[in-house]
Design an enzyme around this catalytic site. Structure first.
Site, short mmCIF file in Angstrom:
data_model
loop_
_atom_site.label_atom_id
_atom_site.label_comp_id
_atom_site.label_asym_id
_atom_site.label_seq_id
_atom_site.Cartn_x
_atom_site.Cartn_y
_atom_site.Cartn_z
N ARG A 49 1.78 14.98 -11.92
CA ARG A 49 0.81 13.99 -11.44
C ARG A 49 0.05 14.40 -10.18
O ARG A 49 0.27 15.44 -9.61
CB ARG A 49 1.51 12.67 -11.18
CG ARG A 49 2.71 12.73 -10.28
CD ARG A 49 3.23 11.31 -10.09
NE ARG A 49 4.47 11.26 -9.38
CZ ARG A 49 5.64 10.94 -9.94
NH1 ARG A 49 5.71 10.68 -11.21
NH2 ARG A 49 6.73 10.89 -9.20
N TYR A 67 -2.09 5.79 -10.94
CA TYR A 67 -1.38 6.53 -9.90
C TYR A 67 -2.35 7.35 -9.05
O TYR A 67 -3.57 7.27 -9.20
CB TYR A 67 -0.32 7.42 -10.56
CG TYR A 67 1.02 6.73 -10.77
CD1 TYR A 67 1.15 5.34 -10.70
CD2 TYR A 67 2.16 7.47 -11.05
CE1 TYR A 67 2.37 4.72 -10.89
CE2 TYR A 67 3.40 6.84 -11.24
CZ TYR A 67 3.50 5.47 -11.15
OH TYR A 67 4.71 4.88 -11.34
N SER A 68 -1.78 8.16 -8.19
CA SER A 68 -2.59 8.83 -7.16
C SER A 68 -3.56 9.85 -7.71
O SER A 68 -3.34 10.44 -8.76
CB SER A 68 -1.67 9.49 -6.14
OG SER A 68 -1.16 8.50 -5.30
N GLN A 109 -3.25 3.51 -3.14
CA GLN A 109 -2.31 2.94 -4.09
C GLN A 109 -2.03 1.51 -3.64
O GLN A 109 -1.50 1.28 -2.54
CB GLN A 109 -1.01 3.76 -4.10
CG GLN A 109 -1.14 5.09 -4.81
CD GLN A 109 -1.26 4.91 -6.31
OE1 GLN A 109 -0.28 4.65 -6.98
NE2 GLN A 109 -2.46 5.05 -6.85
N LEU A 127 0.86 -1.19 0.00
CA LEU A 127 0.00 0.00 0.00
C LEU A 127 0.89 1.24 0.00
O LEU A 127 1.91 1.25 0.69
CB LEU A 127 -0.89 -0.04 1.25
CG LEU A 127 -1.65 1.20 1.74
CD1 LEU A 127 -2.91 0.78 2.50
CD2 LEU A 127 -0.79 2.09 2.66
N ASN A 128 0.53 2.26 -0.80
CA ASN A 128 1.12 3.59 -0.55
C ASN A 128 0.03 4.65 -0.47
O ASN A 128 -0.88 4.45 0.36
CB ASN A 128 2.33 3.91 -1.44
CG ASN A 128 2.16 3.90 -2.93
OD1 ASN A 128 1.87 2.89 -3.53
ND2 ASN A 128 2.37 5.02 -3.57
N ASP A 129 0.08 5.71 -1.21
CA ASP A 129 -0.74 6.90 -0.92
C ASP A 129 -2.24 6.66 -0.73
O ASP A 129 -2.84 5.86 -1.46
CB ASP A 129 -0.65 7.89 -2.09
CG ASP A 129 0.75 8.09 -2.61
OD1 ASP A 129 1.69 7.52 -2.05
OD2 ASP A 129 0.90 8.82 -3.60
N GLU A 132 5.19 16.35 -5.06
CA GLU A 132 4.18 15.33 -5.30
C GLU A 132 2.93 15.64 -4.46
O GLU A 132 2.98 16.38 -3.49
CB GLU A 132 4.72 13.94 -4.93
CG GLU A 132 5.85 13.49 -5.85
CD GLU A 132 6.19 12.00 -5.71
OE1 GLU A 132 6.34 11.34 -6.74
OE2 GLU A 132 6.32 11.51 -4.58
#
Ligand code: FRU
Length: 440
Positions: free
Chosen positions: A170, A102-103, A59, A41-43, A228
């Site tokens: 992004r 992506y995010s 993510q 898992l990320n953002d 970001e």
């Protein structure tokens, strides 16, 4: 969903079915922090409340606990504490997002959830994927129930960004001002060999369907090479109202008390040059905020750090990373306090008395407690190898031995410590100093 989507969906389901039983047995799973069902898992993405239900997308790389294919996983919650997994509805199944969903974010209006994200595309050939070879596409889709999602529509691609941008553009986030919608994007401006520069791009729209370039904003002095996950929002009512720009800059040089991680996240209040870090701990990046139906501004961060030289997973674990608890943001005196959402308090079962200054370790693995007193000083041991030290004008969090998996020391300046709220949840610790003035 197209055929490729169905194939990816099957792989995701197979991986989840195979690995969920062993992931559940992992001794490091938290009780009240949001984690991936399996994998990486990320953002946080697409945060919103819709008809009473909170939605947290994230993510998600279900096929590999160290990352890889990026999709959006989906959790819902009634109270921001108990989350129910809903699957991975948004997959990299189109030409314009084939190398990663992506995010991105959500915008809720008139019974519709509108979503925006970046479709990542890597072109074949010899590329560095910064200055060439990467497509950064801004894409939208929507939902009227949080269960069914519309087709995806491409809004912007590289040709729509200013000429001085690299391919790193992004993480769209929407805000509305005076009846106009704005999309803010994170960007890396090309310094042509003289150092790239982090910035945000602002696009405007009357209908959320077509966006035109409005302007680029950056600091006078270069503040990192890439920004970001930007977020623009208002906080504080009436006379106190402030406009906030939150970013996750990359490329700041570490100092003794600031920017101690490889990458940062923090905010500027309009009219001030001061960048205030959201969190002083080892694992915090790419936060996103949203306003809930009660009007609270809530922030969730990824309790992780890309490219860090410490680890967040044991080799036997088929999952990695989690989110911070949702934090309510409150404006006070030039800065923003972060307070764990009050819903967490309903889960407190018993009171555990603690004596400031005494050493103790925790039998309970999930605990939420408060230490209060005038000018708190001394050491708080969270297990034998993790210690919070309060001094006259400084607070630190440090690990000795193996349990920090490479984490050593983080510290911050603070004037008078009178309250520590400590959330310990198995393998994560969140410390809120003086009602959220500072967080680790
Ligand atoms: C931040 C980030 C975003 C990007 C996403 C990809 O952690 O790099 O900029 O959209 O992760 O997973």
């Amino acid at each position: 969903m197209n055929q490729l989507g169905e194939e990816i969906a099957k792989k995701v389901k197979d991986a989840e079915e195979k690995l969920i039983p062993s992931v559940k047995e992992s001794p490091y799973r938290a009780a009240f922090h949001l984690m991936p069902p399996v994998g990486w898992l990320n953002d946080p993405n697409g945060l919103c409340q819709f008809q009473g239900t909170y939605h947290v997308f994230f993510q998600y790389s279900p096929l590999n606990p160290d990352g890889g294919m990026k999709a959006w996983g989906h959790y819902i919650s009634k109270d921001l504490v108990r989350f129910e997994y809903q699957g991975a509805p948004i997959l990299p199944d189109e030409e314009f997002d084939k190398d990663g969903v992506y995010s991105g974010s959500a915008w809720v209006e008139d019974g519709v959830m509108h979503f925006f994200y970046t479709g990542n595309v890597k072109e074949p050939g010899e590329h560095d994927y910064i200055y060439s070879g990467r497509g950064a596409n801004e894409i939208t889709f929507s939902s009227k129930d949080g269960i069914h999602f519309s087709e995806k529509t491409l809004l912007l691609s590289n040709a729509d960004y200013p000429e001085n941008c690299t391919c790193h553009v992004r993480d769209p986030k929407i805000y509305k001002k005076d009846g106009m919608y704005y999309m803010v994007l994170g960007a890396r401006l090309n310094g042509n060999g003289k150092g790239d520069k982090g910035a945000i791009l602002i696009y405007r729209s009357e209908d959320l369907k077509s966006f035109v370039y409005d302007h680029t904003y950056t600091t006078e002095e270069t503040f990192g090479y890439m920004w970001e996950c930007p977020d623009i929002f208002e906080i504080g009512g009436g006379e106190e109202k402030q406009e906030v720009l939150s970013i996750s800059p990359q490329g700041l040089e570490a100092e003794e008390y600031r920017y101690q991680n490889i990458y940062q996240s923090g905010y500027f209040i309009k009219g001030s040059d001061e960048f205030i870090e959201w969190d002083m701990g080892f694992d915090f990046y790419a936060p996103q905020t949203f306003e809930d139906e009660a009007g609270r501004r809530i922030l969730i961060g990824w309790a992780g750090m890309p490219d860090a030289d410490y680890k967040s997973r044991m080799p036997s674990d088929e999952w990695q990373h989690m989110m911070t608890v949702p934090r309510e943001l409150v404006y006070s005196d030039g800065k923003i306090l972060q307070i764990p959402v009050r819903e967490l308090e309903a889960y407190r079962k018993k009171e555990i008395p603690v004596i400031p200054g005494e050493k103790f370790s925790f039998e309970d693995i999930s605990i939420d407690f408060i230490l209060e007193g005038k000018n708190l000083s001394g050491s708080l041991f969270i297990g034998p190898e993790c210690v919070v030290e309060c001094k006259e004008d400084e607070i630190s969090l440090s690990f000795s031995g193996e349990s920090g998996l490479g984490r050593k020391l983080r510290k911050a300046k603070i004037q008078e410590i009178h309250k520590l709220r400590v959330l310990i949840d198995c393998s994560i610790v969140e410390i809120f100093v003086n009602d959220g003035e500072l967080v680790f």
